[in-house]
Enzyme design. Sequence first.
Site, PDB file in Angstrom:
ATOM      1  N   ASP A 230       3.110   1.007  -0.711  1.00  0.00           N
ATOM      2  CA  ASP A 230       1.932   0.588   0.037  1.00  0.00           C
ATOM      3  C   ASP A 230       2.372   0.436   1.497  1.00  0.00           C
ATOM      4  OD1 ASP A 230      -0.526  -0.219   0.895  1.00  0.00           O
ATOM      5  OD2 ASP A 230      -0.806  -1.749  -0.634  1.00  0.00           O
ATOM      6  N   TRP A 231       1.411   0.365   2.396  1.00  0.00           N
ATOM      7  CA  TRP A 231       1.716   0.421   3.835  1.00  0.00           C
ATOM      8  C   TRP A 231       2.491  -0.832   4.271  1.00  0.00           C
ATOM      9  CZ3 TRP A 231       0.335   4.532   1.955  1.00  0.00           C
ATOM     10  CH2 TRP A 231       0.015   5.663   2.690  1.00  0.00           C
TER      11      TRP A 231
END
Length: 812
Positions: A230-231
């Site tokens: 995920d970012w």
Amino acid sequence: MPDTKTLLQQLSLEQKCALLSGAATFQTRGLPQFGIPAIWLSDGPHGLRKQAGPADHLGQNPSEPATCFPTASAVASSWNEALGEEIGRALGEEAAAQQVAVVLGPGLNTKRSPLCGRNFEYFSEDPYLSGKMAAAYIRGIQANGVAACPKHFAANNQELRRMATDSILDERTLRELYLTNFEIAVTEGKPQTIMTSYNMVNGVYANENAHLLKEILRDDWGFDGAVITDWGGSNDHALGVKNGSTLEMPAPGLDSVRELVKAVQDGRISEVDINARLEELLALVESTTAALENAPRTIDWDAHHALARKAAAESMVLLKNSGGILPLDPAAKVAVIGDFAKTPRYQGAGSSLVNAPRVDSFAEVFERSGLHSAGYAQGFDRGGKPDPALQAEAVTLAGQADVVLLFLGLDEVKESEGLDRADMKLAQNQIDLLLAVHRANPHVVVVLSCGSAVETPWASHCQGLVWAGLSGQAGAGAVLDVLTGKVNPGGKLAETWPLHCEDNPSYKNFGKDGRNVEYREGLYVGYRYYQTAEVPVAYPFGYGLSYTNFAYSDLHLTPRSVTLTLANTGAFDGDEVVEVYIAKPDAKVFRPAQELKGFARVHLKAGETCTVTIPLDDKAYRYWNETADAWATEGGSYTVRVGASSADIRLEGTVTVPPAGGADPYAGLALPHYHSGQVQDVPDAEFAALLGRPIPNPKISIDRNMTLGEIGHGRSPLGWLIHVIHKHLLDKSLQNGTPDLNLLFNYNMPLRAIAKMTGGMVSMGMVDGLVMELKGFWIIGIVRVIVELIRNMTRNAAMEKRLQAGGKENRA
Ligand code: BGC
């Protein structure tokens, strides 16, 4: 693109490592001198969010226009896999037309609590339904040759401190409730990629969790695609790569490349690990690039709008219809009241935010419908402020109509990424309006726009109640279709609507202080709890009314299939969702009262009858046996229950199934709450017994994983000051009713993510300087930050040159 074998020989170690992290917020790194292009990744789950200009992962900057479909929580209520696949195909088409290789969706986390701020992006509280819907989306998206990226793997069920929480749960609960959905999505949808979640799972970050990524995802389920962080969700990139994580996003900068190179040089990981990940990445780049080359660049906006309308209509759930107030009498004079009728609430906030090319409003589609209008009134202030004038105007209008359509719902800030809900209530000014309107005219139909369950103590003040979900850009037309009977509602709730928020089994262990998120309720999530513990609810899982009636008869069972006769006995054509639950009333190994194991949505014309067959697969009887470390089946008889909802079972019978796997894993353990299902107050000792280990200490320590919201606990006056200012700004934005997603994100962000989210400006060495500062070494800490800053800049410049050069001769 040259073949992977050749590339692996040509690339230097440094170049290989550089390919394993992104170069921009939504782009991978390309090395054109080797013929390796960069590819685009874009959110998301119910519409594309390609940011061609300045990019961010919270949906703050503009994105290219894209169709906004209903969100996952709505579409799950259709229980229609074919529809999910159709939406997926449209998402994939739009991605391909915009040259996006990876669609960051669908989101399929199990809804543990109705308060999770991202529930609108997720399908269901039931892993079987979530998994089936997600697999359908994935098949659709990938039919276009672009890749789907189901997310967030795994046990990611709250937004508070989402990047630094530790989900503590026993292996059986993990497998049955929080992984079965992903298992179905992966094995049946065959996604080319998957996104790991921000949180830790039992003490290890999901993105570097060998148990999750190696043993389960890759070995058990056979996933051979690319795992994407995920970012900003990567903690230890080298460990991630070793344990099966392929691509670090967004653009962590070259420090992350150095970290990998060093890990290989130090022997922490081997070049074989790097090569394995690179093969996964290059396969993705190659296949998607080839597909995009030939993809049409145009989008059929009208067709996608029509699909969005069909999807919304199929997903709506009719919760109440006293006296058959719906479908609307075409001769009735109708008042339309409520701000949401004019300015629709049709999607949630955060990274899933879509820039829709057009958005229908109910007030407009109603005016064009030919129905008899008594007028429109706003009725309430959307932000929740009491407004007697607006209310009075609406009440007057209500008094002049035969029927009132009252549009209520949650406002934009209630359902957002980064922020959990504090309660499940509608704003008081909306409830007050309903009561006042109802006094003036009892014929009220409430249309609710919200992406998750709300409390409905006010439901006795309306005759009709339709849950529209967050129904996308064409939702208004779909509401009209359902209210007029053009579409007979066939949606069923994919999430229980409890009477009170406090009834939820996770209520006492959700959104608490400290590192731990303790899943003390175990298997008893949603209906699994309410039905086992016999807690009354407002609307049960799987519930939804129709304008027609369906009769169930003639049940034939085998352990692998359910066959029955379904008849539409009413006056309207319509769809029925047939639900199959399995129970084992004499179970030795504790289990919920019943669990969904099959379903089918069937269309029947008025008076028509058909035979429905629903298969029962390998998930029907199994449970996870911790002692055997394997799936097992308790032998004996099982009750197969077929119904129109989890609380409306129409047919039942038994099947006998042979035992498989180990003996009772809980023999000798005192687990009374888990046996009774009364899990709201599980004591420490019993939870520890279920876990098979002591409950970890939830204490927060001063290290790379302290969040910015926690730095007030450090020993640095600078940290205290930053904390006070940050908290003040955040509180102010929350009080104003316009939470600043950036501030929120930062508040919940660990220090190490500063290095991962700043495109190379900040290195991990600088973060370590900050940690020293917070530990009280004020001067050394600051000096280290400065020294590391200069080092980082010089080393980055030199590395960038080497990356652009040829191959092995530049070996680091
Ligand atoms: C979200 C992901 C999303 C990513 C990129 C993150 O904040 O958790 O779901 O795909 O941003 O926008």
